[in-house]
Design a protein around this motif. Sequence first.
Motif, PDB file in Angstrom:
ATOM      1  N   PHE A   1      44.985   8.567  -0.209  1.00 51.63           N
ATOM      2  CA  PHE A   1      44.642   7.359   0.758  1.00 51.63           C
ATOM      3  C   PHE A   1      43.311   7.389   0.923  1.00 51.63           C
ATOM      4  O   PHE A   1      42.471   6.314   1.134  1.00 51.63           O
ATOM      5  CB  PHE A   1      45.778   7.367   1.849  1.00 51.63           C
ATOM      6  N   ILE A   2      42.752   8.423   1.339  1.00 54.28           N
ATOM      7  CA  ILE A   2      41.405   8.576   1.877  1.00 54.28           C
ATOM      8  C   ILE A   2      40.439   8.437   0.818  1.00 54.28           C
ATOM      9  O   ILE A   2      39.398   7.555   0.813  1.00 54.28           O
ATOM     10  CB  ILE A   2      41.177  10.046   2.560  1.00 54.28           C
ATOM     11  N   LEU A   3      40.816   8.931  -0.665  1.00 51.81           N
ATOM     12  CA  LEU A   3      39.883   8.604  -1.783  1.00 51.81           C
ATOM     13  C   LEU A   3      39.911   7.041  -1.984  1.00 51.81           C
ATOM     14  O   LEU A   3      38.832   6.494  -2.258  1.00 51.81           O
ATOM     15  CB  LEU A   3      40.366   9.422  -2.882  1.00 51.81           C
ATOM     16  N   PHE A   4      40.999   6.389  -1.817  1.00 49.09           N
ATOM     17  CA  PHE A   4      41.096   4.942  -2.132  1.00 49.09           C
ATOM     18  C   PHE A   4      40.269   4.361  -0.926  1.00 49.09           C
ATOM     19  O   PHE A   4      39.435   3.396  -1.251  1.00 49.09           O
ATOM     20  CB  PHE A   4      42.626   4.578  -1.968  1.00 49.09           C
ATOM     21  N   ILE A   5      40.463   4.512   0.307  1.00 50.63           N
ATOM     22  CA  ILE A   5      39.477   4.001   1.213  1.00 50.63           C
ATOM     23  C   ILE A   5      37.922   4.153   0.978  1.00 50.63           C
ATOM     24  O   ILE A   5      37.050   3.324   1.083  1.00 50.63           O
ATOM     25  CB  ILE A   5      39.888   4.512   2.611  1.00 50.63           C
ATOM     26  N   ILE A   6      37.538   5.339   0.542  1.00 49.20           N
ATOM     27  CA  ILE A   6      36.074   5.661   0.157  1.00 49.20           C
ATOM     28  C   ILE A   6      35.818   4.920  -0.924  1.00 49.20           C
ATOM     29  O   ILE A   6      34.699   4.170  -1.202  1.00 49.20           O
ATOM     30  CB  ILE A   6      36.119   7.163  -0.084  1.00 49.20           C
ATOM     31  N   LEU A   7      36.521   4.917  -1.863  1.00 51.25           N
ATOM     32  CA  LEU A   7      36.272   3.869  -3.087  1.00 51.25           C
ATOM     33  C   LEU A   7      35.986   2.319  -2.652  1.00 51.25           C
ATOM     34  O   LEU A   7      35.124   1.602  -3.136  1.00 51.25           O
ATOM     35  CB  LEU A   7      37.569   4.084  -4.282  1.00 51.25           C
ATOM     36  N   LEU A   8      37.109   2.084  -1.881  1.00 53.82           N
ATOM     37  CA  LEU A   8      37.091   0.610  -1.585  1.00 53.82           C
ATOM     38  C   LEU A   8      35.770   0.104  -0.679  1.00 53.82           C
ATOM     39  O   LEU A   8      34.776  -0.695  -1.051  1.00 53.82           O
ATOM     40  CB  LEU A   8      38.190   0.041  -0.613  1.00 53.82           C
ATOM     41  N   VAL A   9      35.273   0.956   0.022  1.00 51.43           N
ATOM     42  CA  VAL A   9      34.188   0.953   1.045  1.00 51.43           C
ATOM     43  C   VAL A   9      33.007   1.034   0.260  1.00 51.43           C
ATOM     44  O   VAL A   9      31.907   0.260   0.386  1.00 51.43           O
ATOM     45  CB  VAL A   9      34.252   2.032   2.347  1.00 51.43           C
ATOM     46  N   SER A  10      32.799   1.847  -0.792  1.00 48.25           N
ATOM     47  CA  SER A  10      31.752   2.058  -1.687  1.00 48.25           C
ATOM     48  C   SER A  10      31.499   0.813  -2.463  1.00 48.25           C
ATOM     49  O   SER A  10      30.378   0.265  -2.695  1.00 48.25           O
ATOM     50  CB  SER A  10      31.975   3.501  -2.753  1.00 48.25           C
ATOM     51  N   LEU A  11      32.580   0.273  -3.221  1.00 42.93           N
ATOM     52  CA  LEU A  11      32.714  -1.005  -3.968  1.00 42.93           C
ATOM     53  C   LEU A  11      32.036  -2.077  -2.926  1.00 42.93           C
ATOM     54  O   LEU A  11      31.149  -3.107  -3.551  1.00 42.93           O
ATOM     55  CB  LEU A  11      33.783  -1.288  -4.461  1.00 42.93           C
ATOM     56  N   VAL A  12      32.611  -2.324  -2.048  1.00 46.14           N
ATOM     57  CA  VAL A  12      31.978  -3.319  -1.254  1.00 46.14           C
ATOM     58  C   VAL A  12      30.551  -3.215  -0.552  1.00 46.14           C
ATOM     59  O   VAL A  12      29.727  -4.140  -0.566  1.00 46.14           O
ATOM     60  CB  VAL A  12      32.895  -3.371   0.413  1.00 46.14           C
ATOM     61  N   ALA A  13      30.219  -1.795  -0.195  1.00 41.85           N
ATOM     62  CA  ALA A  13      28.697  -1.565  -0.193  1.00 41.85           C
ATOM     63  C   ALA A  13      27.876  -2.131  -1.275  1.00 41.85           C
ATOM     64  O   ALA A  13      26.813  -2.759  -1.061  1.00 41.85           O
ATOM     65  CB  ALA A  13      28.569  -0.190   0.355  1.00 41.85           C
ATOM     66  N   TYR A  14      28.322  -1.634  -2.386  1.00 42.28           N
ATOM     67  CA  TYR A  14      27.597  -1.825  -3.576  1.00 42.28           C
ATOM     68  C   TYR A  14      27.325  -3.277  -3.877  1.00 42.28           C
ATOM     69  O   TYR A  14      26.299  -3.916  -4.195  1.00 42.28           O
ATOM     70  CB  TYR A  14      28.144  -1.253  -4.895  1.00 42.28           C
ATOM     71  N   PHE A  15      28.609  -4.170  -3.824  1.00 43.10           N
ATOM     72  CA  PHE A  15      28.508  -5.441  -3.857  1.00 43.10           C
ATOM     73  C   PHE A  15      27.419  -6.338  -2.846  1.00 43.10           C
ATOM     74  O   PHE A  15      26.902  -7.329  -3.284  1.00 43.10           O
ATOM     75  CB  PHE A  15      29.679  -6.360  -4.067  1.00 43.10           C
ATOM     76  N   LEU A  16      27.557  -5.846  -1.738  1.00 38.97           N
ATOM     77  CA  LEU A  16      26.870  -6.423  -0.590  1.00 38.97           C
ATOM     78  C   LEU A  16      25.274  -6.191  -1.055  1.00 38.97           C
ATOM     79  O   LEU A  16      24.313  -6.970  -0.497  1.00 38.97           O
ATOM     80  CB  LEU A  16      27.098  -5.942   0.732  1.00 38.97           C
ATOM     81  N   TYR A  17      25.202  -4.734  -1.383  1.00 37.32           N
ATOM     82  CA  TYR A  17      23.616  -4.396  -1.860  1.00 37.32           C
ATOM     83  C   TYR A  17      23.079  -5.261  -3.154  1.00 37.32           C
ATOM     84  O   TYR A  17      22.175  -5.624  -2.876  1.00 37.32           O
ATOM     85  CB  TYR A  17      23.680  -2.962  -2.161  1.00 37.32           C
ATOM     86  N   VAL A  18      23.864  -5.611  -3.921  1.00 35.41           N
ATOM     87  CA  VAL A  18      23.507  -6.313  -4.874  1.00 35.41           C
ATOM     88  C   VAL A  18      23.520  -7.830  -4.678  1.00 35.41           C
ATOM     89  O   VAL A  18      22.299  -8.568  -4.951  1.00 35.41           O
ATOM     90  CB  VAL A  18      24.579  -6.320  -6.237  1.00 35.41           C
ATOM     91  N   LEU A  19      24.191  -8.204  -3.687  1.00 35.66           N
ATOM     92  CA  LEU A  19      24.224  -9.434  -3.180  1.00 35.66           C
ATOM     93  C   LEU A  19      22.709  -9.847  -2.329  1.00 35.66           C
ATOM     94  O   LEU A  19      22.282 -11.003  -2.464  1.00 35.66           O
ATOM     95  CB  LEU A  19      25.347 -10.047  -2.526  1.00 35.66           C
ATOM     96  N   PHE A  20      22.403  -8.872  -1.491  1.00 36.18           N
ATOM     97  CA  PHE A  20      21.527  -9.057  -0.656  1.00 36.18           C
ATOM     98  C   PHE A  20      20.266  -8.249  -1.055  1.00 36.18           C
ATOM     99  O   PHE A  20      19.301  -8.373   0.014  1.00 36.18           O
ATOM    100  CB  PHE A  20      22.038  -9.013   0.660  1.00 36.18           C
ATOM    101  N   LYS A  21      20.254  -7.641  -1.849  1.00 34.90           N
ATOM    102  CA  LYS A  21      19.028  -6.957  -2.232  1.00 34.90           C
ATOM    103  C   LYS A  21      17.826  -7.840  -2.329  1.00 34.90           C
ATOM    104  O   LYS A  21      17.739  -8.816  -2.721  1.00 34.90           O
ATOM    105  CB  LYS A  21      19.198  -5.785  -3.559  1.00 34.90           C
ATOM    106  N   HIS A  22      16.679  -7.254  -1.716  1.00 38.14           N
ATOM    107  CA  HIS A  22      15.418  -7.735  -1.824  1.00 38.14           C
ATOM    108  C   HIS A  22      15.066  -7.743  -3.282  1.00 38.14           C
ATOM    109  O   HIS A  22      14.891  -6.628  -3.917  1.00 38.14           O
ATOM    110  CB  HIS A  22      14.466  -7.414  -1.010  1.00 38.14           C
ATOM    111  N   LYS A  23      14.720  -8.905  -3.975  1.00 38.77           N
ATOM    112  CA  LYS A  23      14.261  -8.814  -5.383  1.00 38.77           C
ATOM    113  C   LYS A  23      12.746  -8.684  -5.269  1.00 38.77           C
ATOM    114  O   LYS A  23      11.825  -9.043  -4.484  1.00 38.77           O
ATOM    115  CB  LYS A  23      14.297 -10.395  -5.870  1.00 38.77           C
ATOM    116  N   PRO A  24      12.444  -7.461  -6.208  1.00 38.75           N
ATOM    117  CA  PRO A  24      10.914  -7.028  -5.891  1.00 38.75           C
ATOM    118  C   PRO A  24      10.084  -8.088  -6.502  1.00 38.75           C
ATOM    119  O   PRO A  24      10.410  -8.708  -7.605  1.00 38.75           O
ATOM    120  CB  PRO A  24      10.906  -5.746  -6.903  1.00 38.75           C
ATOM    121  N   THR A  25       8.976  -8.298  -5.925  1.00 39.38           N
ATOM    122  CA  THR A  25       7.993  -9.110  -6.189  1.00 39.38           C
ATOM    123  C   THR A  25       7.453  -8.700  -7.603  1.00 39.38           C
ATOM    124  O   THR A  25       7.048  -7.514  -7.867  1.00 39.38           O
ATOM    125  CB  THR A  25       6.806  -9.275  -5.425  1.00 39.38           C
TER     126      THR A  25
END
Length: 151
Positions: free
Chosen positions: A18-42
Amino acid sequence: MQSKVSLEGQFSYNIVGFILFIILLVSLVAYFLYVLFKHKPTPKNNIITKDILIIKKKYLYQIDSLYNEINSNKIKSRTAYNRLSVLIRSFVLDATDIDLLKSSLSEIKEKDTGILYDLIKEYYEPEFSKNNKGDIISSINKTRKVIEEWK
């Protein structure tokens, strides 16, 4: 009455899974948020620094050639004004990346190019009129001065 059905213990999940599942879920959400909001380098512009002195030299040479053609009566005044107009517009394009080659006089005025507007305005009537010859030598000298003083 006795039953032959035995009851199982309470069903439960493995806590580690259960803990591994929660860590995986949080990691995926964090990754998608990073990709979505990352600052595109000039993007690194590979701008070639323009050497204005070389550009000036090129166009001053062309003005001298035009002057020599006029003095030897190889071209008419109207043709000279046309070439002078193309020459100064090409110079501005090379020096500043502002394309005025196909711009009308009113479009040049809108771009607030200062002395360039006055210079091209001076070319207009002799360039497009069959009767007005203008003072091509004076116009060449003014154009030469504008190019020499360009910064």
